[in-house]
Design a protein around this motif. Structure first.
Motif, short mmCIF file in Angstrom:
data_model
loop_
_atom_site.label_atom_id
_atom_site.label_comp_id
_atom_site.label_asym_id
_atom_site.label_seq_id
_atom_site.Cartn_x
_atom_site.Cartn_y
_atom_site.Cartn_z
N UNK A 109 0.83 -1.20 0.00
CA UNK A 109 0.00 0.00 0.00
C UNK A 109 0.88 1.27 0.00
N UNK A 110 1.91 1.23 0.84
CA UNK A 110 2.81 2.40 0.93
C UNK A 110 3.47 2.67 -0.42
N UNK A 111 4.03 1.63 -1.02
CA UNK A 111 4.75 1.82 -2.29
C UNK A 111 3.80 2.30 -3.39
N UNK A 112 2.59 1.74 -3.40
CA UNK A 112 1.60 2.16 -4.39
C UNK A 112 1.38 3.67 -4.34
N UNK A 113 1.16 4.17 -3.14
CA UNK A 113 0.89 5.61 -2.98
C UNK A 113 2.14 6.45 -3.28
N UNK A 114 3.25 5.99 -2.75
CA UNK A 114 4.51 6.72 -2.87
C UNK A 114 4.95 6.84 -4.33
N UNK A 115 4.82 5.73 -5.03
CA UNK A 115 5.21 5.70 -6.44
C UNK A 115 4.30 6.61 -7.26
N UNK A 116 3.03 6.63 -6.91
CA UNK A 116 2.08 7.50 -7.60
C UNK A 116 2.49 8.97 -7.44
N UNK A 117 2.96 9.33 -6.23
CA UNK A 117 3.41 10.71 -6.00
C UNK A 117 4.71 11.02 -6.76
N UNK A 118 5.54 10.00 -6.88
CA UNK A 118 6.86 10.23 -7.48
C UNK A 118 6.87 10.11 -9.01
N UNK A 119 5.87 9.45 -9.55
CA UNK A 119 5.82 9.20 -10.99
C UNK A 119 5.97 10.46 -11.85
N UNK A 120 5.34 11.59 -11.47
CA UNK A 120 5.49 12.78 -12.30
C UNK A 120 6.96 13.22 -12.43
N UNK A 121 7.77 12.90 -11.43
CA UNK A 121 9.20 13.25 -11.53
C UNK A 121 9.94 12.20 -12.37
N UNK A 122 9.74 10.94 -12.00
CA UNK A 122 10.46 9.87 -12.70
C UNK A 122 10.16 9.89 -14.20
N UNK A 123 8.90 10.16 -14.53
CA UNK A 123 8.54 10.03 -15.96
C UNK A 123 9.07 11.18 -16.82
N UNK A 124 9.74 12.15 -16.19
CA UNK A 124 10.39 13.19 -17.00
C UNK A 124 11.74 12.73 -17.57
N UNK A 125 12.21 11.57 -17.13
CA UNK A 125 13.51 11.07 -17.61
C UNK A 125 13.48 10.96 -19.14
N UNK A 126 14.64 11.15 -19.75
CA UNK A 126 14.69 11.11 -21.22
C UNK A 126 14.40 9.71 -21.76
N UNK A 127 14.84 8.70 -21.03
CA UNK A 127 14.59 7.32 -21.46
C UNK A 127 13.92 6.56 -20.32
N UNK A 128 13.02 5.66 -20.70
CA UNK A 128 12.35 4.85 -19.68
C UNK A 128 12.53 3.37 -20.06
#
Ligand code: S3P
Length: 173
Positions: free
Chosen positions: A134-153
């Motif tokens: 549950x923690x990771x689900x929420x945490x990752x959701x908050x962090x995704x807008x930052x991570x997904x700015x990476x040039x490559x995924x």
């Protein structure tokens, strides 16, 4: 070139980063290890004795230092690094830097982190696999807008480490 590996805790940044560095004949730097060397204590102890805000300041300071003064390195940053201050902007705007988000699934992260949570101050207190999911689900959701700015995924999925490194090289060059 500086390759910055970003992604959640236990997404394989250090392991894959070391393999990639070896293949490319680059230096490997783990930002947490670098901070531990300078602080002369573990990240967990920095959190405990000096607090998270202090850690985030150091993290940002040394990220800048590495981005400005390195070449031909693979830089693995902490799971939170891209999500604080202007760190992600710094990564994206630095010259000669390619950022890569190592995207792992929640079940895979839970499986790895349940065994290694003691070294991670943000999740050390979580007792059960269910609560961690549950923690990771929420945490990752908050962090995704930052991570997904990476040039490559790169979706790490069920791929072998060797295959992921090959995919990384193909995407980089
Ligand atoms: C953190 C991740 C850790 C470390 C610190 C905080 C985070 O690094 O920087 O415990 O906020 O996600 P790893 O991603 O290498 O575990």
């Amino acid at each position: 070139m500086i390759v910055v590996l970003i992604g959640y805790m236990a997404s394989g940044k250090s392991t894959l980063g070391k393999m990639l560095a070896k293949k490319l004949n680059y230096e490997f730097v783990d930002l947490d290890d670098y901070i531990e060397e300078i602080e002369k204590m573990t990240v967990s102890d920095v959190f405990k004795t000096k607090g998270e805000i202090y850690f985030r300041k150091q993290e940002s300071f040394y990220l800048k230092e590495k981005l400005e003064n390195s070449n031909n390195i693979i830089l693995s940053v902490g799971g939170g690094t891209p999500c604080f201050g202007n760190n992600m902007e710094m990564i994206l705007e630095s010259k000669n830097v390619t950022s890569i988000y190592l995207k792992a699934s929640i079940p895979k992260l839970v499986k790895k982190l349940i065994k290694k949570k003691d070294k991670r101050p943000l999740i050390a207190h979580i007792e059960t696999e269910e609560a961690l999911t549950e923690f990771i689900g929420k945490h990752l959701f908050e962090r995704l807008p930052y991570y997904s700015q990476a040039q490559l995924i790169i979706n790490t999925g069920s791929k072998s480490k060797k295959n992921i490194v090959e995919e990384l090289i193909l995407k980089l060059f």
